[in-house]
Write a protein that holds these residues in place. Structure first.
Motif, PDB file in Angstrom:
ATOM      1  N   MET A   1      -3.484   2.524   4.486  1.00 28.00           N
ATOM      2  CA  MET A   1      -4.241   3.284   3.490  1.00 28.00           C
ATOM      3  C   MET A   1      -4.474   4.712   3.958  1.00 28.00           C
ATOM      4  O   MET A   1      -4.464   5.644   3.159  1.00 28.00           O
TER       5      MET A   1
ATOM      6  N   THR B   1      -6.927   6.243  -2.774  1.00 24.17           N
ATOM      7  CA  THR B   1      -7.421   5.048  -2.096  1.00 24.17           C
ATOM      8  C   THR B   1      -8.928   4.936  -2.268  1.00 24.17           C
ATOM      9  O   THR B   1      -9.660   5.905  -2.083  1.00 24.17           O
TER      10      THR B   1
ATOM     11  N   VAL C   1       0.847  -1.197   0.000  1.00 28.40           N
ATOM     12  CA  VAL C   1       0.000   0.000   0.000  1.00 28.40           C
ATOM     13  C   VAL C   1       0.884   1.250   0.000  1.00 28.40           C
ATOM     14  O   VAL C   1       0.637   2.202  -0.744  1.00 28.40           O
TER      15      VAL C   1
ATOM     16  N   VAL D   1      -4.814   2.428  -4.683  1.00 29.02           N
ATOM     17  CA  VAL D   1      -5.161   1.206  -3.950  1.00 29.02           C
ATOM     18  C   VAL D   1      -6.673   1.042  -3.976  1.00 29.02           C
ATOM     19  O   VAL D   1      -7.410   1.959  -3.611  1.00 29.02           O
TER      20      VAL D   1
END
Length: 110
Positions: free
Chosen positions: A56, A63, A25, A31
């Motif tokens: 995250m 994200t 990550v 992500v």
């Protein structure tokens, strides 16, 4: 352990796997996360989900968290407001990023 013994169930990812995911990550530019990594509702089994959620929250990457359980997890862990986009439509989110036609969006085109 390579496999889960007969009669047992997996309720969380292991600590090494959680750290590996968190490292990935941190290196990523985008992500997309769909699905908690354990039974996050039970504190003893929330470790993997928490490690990844924290990663995250700290990254500068874009994200996206998809799915009602995943959104509940990041909100329960207090990092939902640090995620670029939250979507309770987990399956629909996966179909969308695959480029598949979503009936609700197709209806808008008509």
């Amino acid at each position: 352990m390579e496999t889960i013994p007969e009669g047992w169930i997996g309720v969380d990812i292991g600590p090494e796997t959680a750290l590996t995911y968190a490292e990935e990550v941190a290196r990523a530019r985008t992500v997309f996360w769909n699905g908690p990594l354990g039974v996050f509702e039970i504190e003893a089994f929330a470790h993997g989900t928490e490690i990844v959620a924290q990663a995250m929250a700290k990254t500068s990457a874009t994200t996206v968290v998809g799915g009602g359980d995943s959104v509940a997890a990041v909100n329960q862990l207090g990092v939902g407001d640090l995620i670029t986009h939250l979507s309770t439509g987990g399956g629909a989110s996966l179909e969308y990023v695959q480029g598949l036609t979503l009936p609700g969006l197709a209806a808008l085109d008509r």
